[in-house]
Scaffold this active site. Structure first.
Site, short mmCIF file in Angstrom:
data_model
loop_
_atom_site.label_atom_id
_atom_site.label_comp_id
_atom_site.label_asym_id
_atom_site.label_seq_id
_atom_site.Cartn_x
_atom_site.Cartn_y
_atom_site.Cartn_z
N SER A 82 0.87 -1.19 0.00
CA SER A 82 0.00 0.00 0.00
C SER A 82 0.90 1.23 0.00
O SER A 82 2.12 1.10 -0.07
CB SER A 82 -0.96 -0.01 1.17
OG SER A 82 -0.33 -0.44 2.32
N LYS A 117 -4.46 8.53 -8.57
CA LYS A 117 -4.78 7.43 -7.64
C LYS A 117 -6.28 7.15 -7.78
O LYS A 117 -7.11 7.96 -7.38
CB LYS A 117 -4.42 7.82 -6.21
CG LYS A 117 -4.63 6.70 -5.22
CD LYS A 117 -4.03 7.07 -3.88
CE LYS A 117 -4.12 5.92 -2.91
NZ LYS A 117 -5.50 5.59 -2.52
S1 IVH Z 1 0.72 1.83 -6.57
C1 IVH Z 1 3.57 0.51 -4.99
N1 IVH Z 1 -0.72 3.35 -8.16
O1 IVH Z 1 -4.08 2.72 -3.85
C2 IVH Z 1 2.37 0.46 -4.20
N2 IVH Z 1 -1.80 2.32 -6.32
O2 IVH Z 1 -2.69 2.40 -0.81
C3 IVH Z 1 1.24 -0.14 -4.88
N3 IVH Z 1 -4.20 2.77 -6.20
O3 IVH Z 1 -3.78 -0.60 -2.86
C4 IVH Z 1 0.20 0.76 -5.29
N4 IVH Z 1 -4.33 4.03 -8.01
O4 IVH Z 1 -5.28 -0.12 -4.84
C5 IVH Z 1 -0.72 2.57 -7.06
N5 IVH Z 1 -1.86 4.68 -9.70
C6 IVH Z 1 -1.86 3.91 -8.60
C7 IVH Z 1 -3.04 3.67 -7.86
C8 IVH Z 1 -2.96 2.87 -6.70
C9 IVH Z 1 -5.00 3.48 -7.00
C10 IVH Z 1 -4.61 2.07 -4.97
C11 IVH Z 1 -4.14 0.65 -4.89
C12 IVH Z 1 -3.40 0.51 -3.58
C13 IVH Z 1 -3.75 1.77 -2.87
C14 IVH Z 1 -2.54 2.30 -2.14
#
Ligand code: IVH
Length: 368
Positions: A82, A117
């Protein structure tokens, strides 16, 4: 001993669950749509009195789905991480400083990828020799639930990667979501009263009956990798390659250098937020160089090389249709504005509690 109020709540929840089961699972409803709608509006009225109601016990959250323990558990080959949150530009400055220090770099302008995000559901797609073998929910990051058959119904997710020599094993992480427009249409055409697009996506995905999933407008955008042998040198190039293999990636993906460039992009996307077809709650910055990423590693559940730069909560303008006066149990009088429904940050807002006369008087006195 349960109170009359608690009994009333329990009865109505049981009733809704009973009729949901008949309608969604047994295809054999006993009551008309109008009677069902009445039941739902009765529940919505009393729902306000149950602030501690868990999503799992809320019949509006579970519509059309049986309980989650009917899905098989899946141990993710690599942990699903996360993100730490940054609220201010200073938080971002500190995030970059720490990275530069950790890597002992002289140049402070290292490249970062930028993506919105997305406010959806994180999934892990495991491809072996280019074939989608398992799709699983995030769960606690270590163990999720297998939803492969549901994911097979999402047209945007290829069952076979469009590449001649695919990696032996590849884990693609991404977000499943429903657009703001599709959410409004879905809520309109069905009896489902999902609170927001994220709930609608969750309710649509975790269905034992995949026909229900297939009928829902689920979309997918990739945002990372687990296992990725033979990976490219930069995250940006990896994502662009994924796109050529038929995996949707963010149309807003770009690379920025240094803090000023990141903040410029943040302000730009923040201003455009309402035009983006799906709900986003910030931007995600990732160190673009994957070698740097592996040197930086993770601290517990979060990587040192990525951060979520959150947006302030959204505001919106709408019109008041009428104002009702609500009388509470203690006799308190509260005016409630009935609004032209509007989607704010993924939540459909139709009512707003207004200050009552006492409160306005208090504010008037304070101002003097
Ligand atoms: S990267 C490297 N990129 O946000 C860490 N996450 O708390 C992995 N999310 O569980 C996540 N858009 O479900 C990443 N462009 C994005 C994202 C994203 C949504 C969500 C994902 C993750 C949470 C992070």
């Amino acid at each position: 001993m349960i109170s009359n109020q608690e009994k009333k709540i329990k009865d109505i929840i049981d009733k809704i669950n009973y009729h949901n089961d008949l309608y969604y699972n047994k295809d054999n409803p006993e009551i008309s749509d109008a009677e069902y709608d009445l039941l739902i509006s009765e529940f919505k009225k009393i729902q306000k009195n149950i602030p501690n109601l868990k999503d799992a016990d809320n019949p509006l959250m579970n519509i059309g789905g049986r309980s989650s323990d009917e899905f098989t558990k899946f141990n993710h080959p690599t942990r699903m991480l996360s993100l730490d949150n940054a609220m201010t530009n200073e938080d971002i400055e500190n995030f970059i400083k720490k990275i530069i220090r950790f890597l002992s770099l002289k140049d402070t302008n290292i490249p970062f990828s930028i993506e919105p995000k997305i406010d959806g559901l994180s999934v892990n797609l495991v491809y072996e020799d280019g074939q989608l073998k398992v799709a699983a929910t995030r769960g606690d990051g270590l163990n999720g639930e297998i939803i492969t058959n549901n994911v097979f119904t999402i047209k945007e997710i290829p069952q076979k990667l469009r590449v001649k020599f695919p990696p032996k094993k590849l884990e693609i992480r991404g977000e499943i979501f429903i657009t703001k427009k599709d959410f409004l249409d879905l809520n309109e055409r069905s009896k489902n009263q999902f609170a927001n697009p994220r709930n609608a996506a969750a309710g649509s995905l975790r269905q034992l009956d995949v026909k229900i999933t297939a009928s829902r407008p689920l979309k997918f955008i990739a945002h990372g990798f687990g296992i990725y042998e033979e990976g490219k040198k930069t995250y940006y190039d990896q994502m662009k390659e994924l796109k050529t293999w038929g995996i949707p990636i963010s149309p807003y993906l770009k690379v920025a250098n240094g803090i000023d460039d990141l903040i410029k992009n943040y302000n730009y996307i923040n201003d455009k937020r309402s035009e983006i077809p799906y709900d986003i709650d910030g931007l995600v910055y990732k160190v673009n160089d994957t070698l740097y990423q592996s040197r930086l590693g993770t601290v517990g559940k979060t990587p040192r090389w990525a951060i979520a730069h959150k947006f302030a909560s959204e505001t919106a303008r709408t019109s008041i249709k009428k104002i009702d006066i609500q009388i509470g149990r203690t006799g308190s009088v509260t005016p409630v504005a009935r609004l032209e429904s509007i989607n704010i940050g993924g939540v459909l807002v139709s009512n707003a509690t207004l200050h009552n006369f006492e409160e306005i008087e208090k504010k008037r006195h304070k101002r003097r």
